[in-house]
Motif scaffolding. Sequence first.
Motif, mmCIF file in Angstrom:
data_model
loop_
_atom_site.group_PDB
_atom_site.id
_atom_site.type_symbol
_atom_site.label_atom_id
_atom_site.label_comp_id
_atom_site.label_asym_id
_atom_site.label_seq_id
_atom_site.Cartn_x
_atom_site.Cartn_y
_atom_site.Cartn_z
ATOM 1 N N LEU A 422 0.741 -1.223 0.092
ATOM 2 C CA LEU A 422 0.089 -0.043 0.121
ATOM 3 C C LEU A 422 0.837 1.283 -0.040
ATOM 4 O O LEU A 422 1.912 1.313 0.662
ATOM 5 N N GLY A 423 0.356 2.127 -0.762
ATOM 6 C CA GLY A 423 1.097 3.375 -0.563
ATOM 7 C C GLY A 423 0.892 4.495 0.524
ATOM 8 O O GLY A 423 0.136 4.020 1.319
ATOM 9 N N GLY A 429 -6.283 6.305 0.593
ATOM 10 C CA GLY A 429 -7.516 6.540 1.198
ATOM 11 C C GLY A 429 -7.564 5.919 2.567
ATOM 12 O O GLY A 429 -6.762 4.705 2.587
ATOM 13 N N ALA A 430 -8.222 6.583 3.558
ATOM 14 C CA ALA A 430 -7.862 5.750 5.107
ATOM 15 C C ALA A 430 -8.587 4.385 5.068
ATOM 16 O O ALA A 430 -8.113 3.516 5.782
ATOM 17 N N ASN A 463 -2.248 2.492 8.897
ATOM 18 C CA ASN A 463 -2.846 2.669 10.160
ATOM 19 C C ASN A 463 -4.169 2.217 10.478
ATOM 20 O O ASN A 463 -4.996 2.286 9.738
ATOM 21 N N ILE A 464 -4.191 1.328 11.378
ATOM 22 C CA ILE A 464 -5.348 0.927 12.002
ATOM 23 C C ILE A 464 -5.865 1.607 13.376
ATOM 24 O O ILE A 464 -5.028 1.551 14.109
ATOM 25 N N LYS A 465 -7.187 2.355 12.961
ATOM 26 C CA LYS A 465 -7.304 3.315 14.254
ATOM 27 C C LYS A 465 -7.976 2.613 15.565
ATOM 28 O O LYS A 465 -8.864 1.970 15.226
#
Length: 469
Positions: A422-423, A429-430, A463-465
Amino acid sequence: MANIEIAGTSGRHVLLDTDAVEQFRTGLRGRHLLRGDDGYDAAREIYNAMIDHRPVIIARCAGVADVIAAVNFARSNDLLVSVRGGGHNVSGNAACDGGLMIDLSLMKGTRVDPESKTARAEPGVTWGEFDHETQAFGLATTGGLVSTTGIAGLTLGGGLGWLMDKHGLACDNLISVDLVTADGRMLTASDSRNNDLFWGLRGGGGNFGIATSFEFQLHPVGPMLGGILIHRLDKAAEVIRFYDEFTRTSPDELGTFVAFVTSPEGERVMAIFVCYNGAVDKGEPILKPLREFGPPIAETIGPMPYVQVQRMMDGAFPAGRQNYWKSNFLRALDPQAIDSIVHHIAKAPSPYSAVAIEQFSGAVNRVGIDDTAFNHRNARYNLLIMGIWLDPAARADNVKWVRDLWGAMEPYSSGGVYVNYLGEEADEGAERVKSAYGSEKYARLVALKQKYDPTNLFRLNQNIKPFAT
Ligand SMILES: Cc1cc2nc3c(=O)[nH]c(=O)nc-3n(C[C@H](O)[C@H](O)[C@H](O)COP(=O)(O)OP(=O)(O)OC[C@H]3O[C@@H](n4cnc5c(N)ncnc54)[C@H](O)[C@@H]3O)c2cc1C
């Protein structure tokens, strides 16, 4: 003396007292670099030259104590943090803009135990360095396809490589991981200790803390057969059809992938990269049909040590070029999909760009889908479109080429994506990170994030929020 302005979390800026910064500096065994210091620019450099991030402080950690000190300093001052392992990720998350970069690249300790066939390595080690140590004992584990990639990011995201059909992903060979969590504790994660965390570390990336040591299972590996088969682009569809059939029944010892590349002579070609991880005399008859089909316009297959197989693509992927990548898992190798790749590769604005099709089979498929956070064991093919060019001014054309091809491949995509390809979040996109895990695993990862990093200190990754942010 003036305070030092540094990026905090959530875009806020923090003013750091110079005494506090000095105290942090003197408390480190490694180096502490500020903008303008000797070595600052070299330390912030990462693989992808398209990303030009300038941290305010770089903490070049010499060991676990430095990592704990850096995490505590970051947390107590609410600083934006990035973590650098091998610095290879094209998203550029290893280097932050304006914050604190925790640089692990000096942490290169590796200890091999030939009797138990295990190795322990620190997070600054690259696969070339790791294999150098393990191959001294005729051992290895699954690592990346090029030798310069870091063991840390690659393993935490899953880890595809030459040996995966026989030995699983890099993360499948993990025995334990030492991890410094956001609250400055050090935990060991394994099957028997903090096993919820161990599950998440095998595919969930750098979301839960800073891994300071990786313990791997090793296997007897090499010498082996390795090399490349080159085919003309106009033969790509029939070669791929044959390849698809051939690899369905090939033994676990055979690791292969296909790449559409430009030859050193400037011709667009299709290449099959081969690693037969077994006895050379047994490999010859197995590879015979693959070597004969076409036949290829050139081939380089021969006996070689594993470290040579592992370096055979290094020349094509040097650090310091502009990189924009996109990827997707494919439902199948549809002939129209191949035509589309051939059509687009012929129009690539840069000769350094490439399209790879990686195949998953053997031991990767045999690990239970719920055993690790990595989620794509049943996918057969992964498509990776690599826009690679030299001149920063050529960005628009090259990015467009990647996006156009990626868009053209959408109908053949399964919708899933490998997290390590992933970039930048701003581009992907989140929400896109969810495609790496599926909704059930993503929910489980969110719960883990909430438990181990509730304030999202480790946010510069895929990121896993946590619930709270
Ligand atoms: C040329 C090239 C070839 C590649 N080949 C392969 C391949 O064969 N197989 C494959 O699976 N992938 C491959 N990749 C993708 C690779 O897996 C990812 O880029 C991976 O993230 C690189 O790890 P790193 O440590 O070098 O990167 P970094 O950029 O240093 O880190 C990547 C991410 O992991 C985090 N991280 C790094 N170290 C730690 C740590 N110790 N603890 C917690 N978080 C950490 C970083 O913060 C960042 O978010 C390749 C990439 C490139 C550019």
